[in-house]
Design an enzyme around this catalytic site. Structure first.
Site, mmCIF file in Angstrom:
data_model
loop_
_atom_site.group_PDB
_atom_site.id
_atom_site.type_symbol
_atom_site.label_atom_id
_atom_site.label_comp_id
_atom_site.label_asym_id
_atom_site.label_seq_id
_atom_site.Cartn_x
_atom_site.Cartn_y
_atom_site.Cartn_z
ATOM 1 N N GLY A 296 22.955 41.168 -38.519
ATOM 2 C CA GLY A 296 21.964 42.204 -38.815
ATOM 3 C C GLY A 296 22.341 43.453 -38.037
ATOM 4 N N ARG A 297 22.086 43.386 -36.728
ATOM 5 C CA ARG A 297 22.342 44.526 -35.838
ATOM 6 C C ARG A 297 23.768 45.074 -35.962
ATOM 7 N NH1 ARG A 297 19.587 44.993 -31.011
ATOM 8 N NH2 ARG A 297 19.117 42.773 -31.163
ATOM 9 N N ARG A 334 12.022 49.547 -29.126
ATOM 10 C CA ARG A 334 12.908 48.693 -28.317
ATOM 11 C C ARG A 334 12.879 49.003 -26.817
ATOM 12 N NH1 ARG A 334 17.829 48.434 -28.690
ATOM 13 N NH2 ARG A 334 18.010 46.218 -28.263
ATOM 14 N N TYR A 338 11.829 45.795 -24.859
ATOM 15 C CA TYR A 338 12.922 45.072 -24.181
ATOM 16 C C TYR A 338 13.521 45.839 -23.010
ATOM 17 C CZ TYR A 338 13.007 43.230 -29.021
ATOM 18 O OH TYR A 338 12.676 42.739 -30.241
ATOM 19 N N CYS A 365 -0.180 58.183 -26.947
ATOM 20 C CA CYS A 365 -1.099 58.279 -25.816
ATOM 21 C C CYS A 365 -0.899 57.119 -24.857
ATOM 22 C CB CYS A 365 -2.533 58.304 -26.329
ATOM 23 S SG CYS A 365 -2.781 59.622 -27.506
ATOM 24 N N GLU A 366 0.286 57.039 -24.292
ATOM 25 C CA GLU A 366 0.632 55.973 -23.350
ATOM 26 C C GLU A 366 1.700 56.505 -22.412
ATOM 27 O OE1 GLU A 366 0.926 52.140 -23.998
ATOM 28 O OE2 GLU A 366 -0.246 52.082 -25.832
HETATM 29 C C1 LIG Z 1 17.494 37.922 -36.330
HETATM 30 C C2 LIG Z 1 18.335 36.918 -37.016
HETATM 31 C C3 LIG Z 1 19.621 37.262 -37.446
HETATM 32 C C4 LIG Z 1 20.245 38.607 -37.167
HETATM 33 O O1 LIG Z 1 20.425 38.835 -35.810
HETATM 34 P P1 LIG Z 1 21.215 40.118 -35.302
HETATM 35 O O2 LIG Z 1 21.147 39.988 -33.830
HETATM 36 O O3 LIG Z 1 20.501 41.316 -35.804
HETATM 37 O O4 LIG Z 1 22.608 40.031 -35.836
HETATM 38 C C5 LIG Z 1 20.346 36.322 -38.140
HETATM 39 N N1 LIG Z 1 19.843 35.095 -38.407
HETATM 40 C C6 LIG Z 1 18.612 34.729 -37.999
HETATM 41 C C7 LIG Z 1 18.106 33.382 -38.344
HETATM 42 C C8 LIG Z 1 17.816 35.619 -37.301
HETATM 43 O O5 LIG Z 1 16.605 35.255 -36.894
#
Ligand SMILES: *Cc1c(COP(=O)(O)O)cnc(C)c1O
Length: 437
Positions: A296-297, A334, A338, A365-366
């Site tokens: 994803g990331r 984020r 985090y 407002c934080e």
């Molecule tokens: C969040 C997630 C991903 C993607 O994670 P990234 O760190 O964004 O690459 C892939 N598979 C599962 C099951 C997830 O929960």
């Protein structure tokens, strides 16, 4: 005065331009030193679409998808939770990846992009009966089953005679990535999946294999997110591979989680390097199943910058400088969630030395509404300037909120000098659309 002197010394040492590798692949400097992304002048983008705005380098996104597909073919699946809109789902599908969804809402957006259901994978640790029914109705390609309750629900929904869905079982291998390290945890303290060490995973395999309502095709695990060391994934593959070997299932998915560099000094492996390591590890362990990944990331994070307008600059003598912009924790939660770090740049002078440090804050407002704790900028920065934060393409827009009834920003895809508005800015009407008064 002594403090002022200290500040100056420190600032001189820190004086560097924005590390160029943190910007999207297709970044360049315009004639006046302004940042250009995907051939589009960021100052013009800010003027045309307003601020805050998410600016994506479309070729960067496509390139990362291609790297994933080159390494894993059809077993490369994009985790839509990192960043999702119809244009993104379409782009990912065009580049040959499948798409992970974890809710009915994500499923609806991906279907709206005309992604064929067989290319969609349904995730989630607590899929509702309704979400499962929707997924079965359209015929998603895979369901990653997370619990015995979910098996109950599927068995309830899949009537005899109907085609059983292809499923993978999500396993908790008893090892997880912690602070960039791969450590074995004594127990499996996770809300996700079937625990291997306690025998639940074996029970789940037995039950799924015997059930006429599902077709068990593989196992799945996901060790965490923002993991920098690719050998961590190799270790996970070893553990899960050992469990799966006697089952002789055709698929083994190792999840996502590849880390990306957010700030100066960080370095991350490419998706291609990740792929090479995983394939080598699979070979070493003797895994014959097809290996799948779910990035994803690493697909989206570095593809985008967020542009903001500076509204207030507050110098507190001997303490610090605050720089308030027109967004905040509603477009990038984020840092608050985090403690994540980001860099900053001045859009009109993107390669300039950054000789001043400011705490970049939002408009909520934080006091905790911080975007960048120590944002470096050229000291010429003034009210009305456009500043940006790079590497905001993942878990920013997707985790955004309407806190303070702030309107969520638009998303612009830039490519070869064309700026395509793919998500418009919200309106007050959007805020009121679900409010029945
Ligand atoms: C969040 C997630 C991903 C993607 O994670 P990234 O760190 O964004 O690459 C892939 N598979 C599962 C099951 C997830 O929960």
């Amino acid at each position: 005065m002594a403090r002022r002197h200290f500040d100056r010394v420190r600032i001189t040492r820190l004086m560097t331009p924005i590390p160029w590798h943190l910007l999207p692949d297709n970044s360049s400097l315009g004639a006046n030193g302004q940042l250009v992304v995907g051939g589009c002048d960021t100052l013009e983008l800010a003027a045309e679409f307003g601020t805050p705005v998410f600016v994506y380098d479309e070729e960067h996104l496509r390139n990362r998808c291609r790297q994933a597909v080159q390494a894993f073919g059809r077993n490369a699946t994009y985790a839509t939770k990192a960043f999702l809109c119809v244009a993104m789902a379409r782009l990912v599908h065009e580049e040959g990846m499948r798409l992970d969804v974890a809710t009915g809402g994500e499923l609806a957006v991906v279907l709206a992009a005309d992604v064929p259901p067989e290319d969609i994978v349904l995730h989630g640790n607590n899929k509702s009966r309704r979400e499962l029914a929707e997924a079965l109705e359209v015929g998603v390609g895979r369901i990653v089953v997370d619990s015995f309750e979910e098996l109950d629900r599927i068995e309830d929904l899949v009537t005899s005679g109907a085609n059983p869905p292809k499923v993978l079982l999500r396993l908790t291998p008893g090892v997880k990535a912690v602070t960039h390290e791969f450590i074995a945890t004594g127990q499996d303290d996770s809300k996700f999946g079937f625990t291997v060490s306690s025998g639940l995973a074996t029970q789940a395999v037995d039950r799924a294999a015997a059930s006429g309502a599902v077709e068990l095709v593989g196992v799945h695990c996901h060790i965490g997110s923002q993991v920098f060391r690719v050998d961590s994934f190799a270790r996970a593959l070893e553990v899960i591979g050992r469990f799966a070997a006697p089952l002789d299932l055709p698929e083994l998915v190792i999840g996502g989680g590849l880390g990306v560099a957010y700030v100066e000094g960080e370095e991350a492996a490419s998706i291609s390097q990740w792929g090479t390591t995983l394939k080598q590890a699979a070979n070493d362990v003797g895994i014959s199943a097809a290996i799948g990944i779910e990035p994803g990331r690493s697909i989206t994070a570095a593809a985008a910058v967020t542009l903001y307008e500076v509204g207030v600059i507050k110098h507190l003598d001997g303490i610090r400088t605050y720089l308030a912009v027109d967004g905040g924790m509603s477009d990038n939660p984020r840092p608050v969630l985090y403690g994540s770090g980001y860099e900053t740049f001045l859009a009109r002078e993107a390669a300039a030395d950054r000789d001043m440090v400011a705490k970049v804050v939002g408009k909520h407002c934080e006091s905790g509404d911080v975007l960048v704790n120590e944002g470096k900028l050229p000291s010429t920065v003034a009210v009305g300037d456009i500043i940006g934060t790079p590497v905001t393409g993942a878990y920013g827009h997707s985790m955004g909120s309407n806190y303070n009834k702030v309107l969520r920003p638009p998303v612009v895809f830039c490519r070869d000098g064309d700026a395509r508005l793919v998500v418009r800015r919200e309106t007050y009407g959007d805020l009121l659309a679900s409010d029945l008064g």
